[in-house]
Design an enzyme around this catalytic site. Structure first.
Site, PDB file in Angstrom:
ATOM      1  N   ALA A   1       0.835  -1.207   0.000  1.00 43.28           N
ATOM      2  CA  ALA A   1       0.000   0.000   0.000  1.00 43.28           C
ATOM      3  C   ALA A   1       0.870   1.258   0.000  1.00 43.28           C
ATOM      4  CB  ALA A   1      -0.906   0.011   1.235  1.00 43.28           C
ATOM      5  N   THR A   2       0.505   2.205  -0.813  1.00 44.85           N
ATOM      6  CA  THR A   2       1.112   3.546  -0.865  1.00 44.85           C
ATOM      7  C   THR A   2       0.001   4.466  -1.348  1.00 44.85           C
ATOM      8  OG1 THR A   2       1.721   3.267  -3.165  1.00 44.85           O
ATOM      9  CG2 THR A   2       3.364   2.617  -1.571  1.00 44.85           C
ATOM     10  N   THR A   3       0.027   5.702  -1.228  1.00 43.10           N
ATOM     11  CA  THR A   3       0.856   6.665  -0.525  1.00 43.10           C
ATOM     12  C   THR A   3      -0.051   7.392   0.465  1.00 43.10           C
ATOM     13  OG1 THR A   3       2.278   6.977  -2.488  1.00 43.10           O
ATOM     14  CG2 THR A   3       2.253   8.754  -0.874  1.00 43.10           C
TER      15      THR A   3
ATOM     16  N   LYS B   1      -6.649   2.929   2.805  1.00 47.01           N
ATOM     17  CA  LYS B   1      -5.405   2.978   3.576  1.00 47.01           C
ATOM     18  C   LYS B   1      -5.480   3.908   4.781  1.00 47.01           C
ATOM     19  CE  LYS B   1      -3.104   2.542  -0.887  1.00 47.01           C
ATOM     20  NZ  LYS B   1      -2.144   3.167  -1.837  1.00 47.01           N
TER      21      LYS B   1
END
Length: 273
Positions: free
Chosen positions: A50-52, A83
């Site tokens: 997972a990003t950002t 996220k």
């Protein structure tokens, strides 16, 4: 027998749910796992990452936003991942790194804070929450050394001081208080550059939302692991604000309007970069 077991559980009660699991059911902890086949940093397993995540202070609170893309090597594993999560009524948590472990850690942290409140009859201080999260991340260090790292951002409203505060971490559980803004993930270098130019003191919540969306747009423009606003699928970043009234998830219509505003401004400018 059941009464004896219940009495034993009550006698061993602790304000930390994580400590309770470590003592009685350690196999249930997200970081009490080992990789099969001797996988190591030199040959990491392929799992979604997972990003950002970006976060910033504004006049009256803090804001945290995350894009919706998860990657697995050079493949887009998901376009719908979330996220950023509420940790409790006055704090939020953003995850970057190995998605599965990060989400399990988030759930454990949510239960940890709820458990503390039920046992102690009061909420843990924001400083205490930040410290407990650091201890959880430290527990994941053996997996982090095997390539399954989790690096979150934590933000909340300090009800005693009356201000929003922001904390970053490293893989060892080291905790650092950030001021103004911060970002983590593979697109963080590009998002941070945008934040340095766009952020200013005492932004309104609406202005902070625009800055967050534009910084994520910049990250997606140069980092393939970060997903920008998707007008075809109607997918927008997940954004939370936290102020003295508590944590609030920004509704989809507000996100759509902010995203379209950024896209339209860049279309009109007609610039290459």
């Amino acid at each position: 027998m059941q009464e004896s077991t219940a009495n034993q559980v009550a006698a061993n009660a602790t304000s930390s749910f994580t400590e309770h699991l470590q003592r009685d059911r350690p196999e249930l902890l997200p970081f009490s796992r080992s990789l099969q086949g001797g996988a190591s940093v030199a040959a990491p397993v392929q799992v979604p990452h997972a990003t950002t995540i970006v976060a910033m202070s504004y006049g009256g609170g803090v804001l945290m936003a995350g894009d919706r893309r998860a990657t697995m090597g050079n493949v887009i594993a998901s376009r719908h991942i979330e996220k950023v999560f509420p940790a409790d009524h006055f704090s939020v948590l953003g995850i970057a790194g190995t998605a599965g472990i990060a989400i399990d850690l988030t759930r454990l942290f949510q239960v940890e804070l709820e458990h503390y409140e039920k046992i102690e009859g009061t909420q843990l201080s924001l400083e205490g929450k930040a410290n407990r999260l650091g201890a959880m991340i430290r527990g994941n260090l053996p997996l982090a050394l095997q390539g399954l790292a989790v690096v979150p951002l934590f933000a909340g409203f300090d009800t005693s001081a009356g201000v929003g505060r922001l904390f970053s971490y490293d893989v060892t559980g080291g905790r650092y208080e950030e001021h103004e803004h911060h970002t983590v993930g593979s697109g963080s270098v590009f998002a941070r550059g945008a934040l340095k130019k766009l952020w200013r003191p005492n932004l309104t919540a609406e202005q902070a939302l625009s800055v967050a969306v534009e910084s994520l747009y910049d990250a997606a423009d140069d980092d393939s692991a970060t997903g920008g606003p998707d007008t075809v699928r109607q997918l927008w970043p997940v954004v939370y604000t936290v102020d003295r009234t508590g944590a609030r998830r920004v509704p989809e219509p507000e996100l759509a309007a902010a995203s379209r505003s950024v896209i339209e401004a860049r279309t009109i400018a007609g610039r290459e970069a």
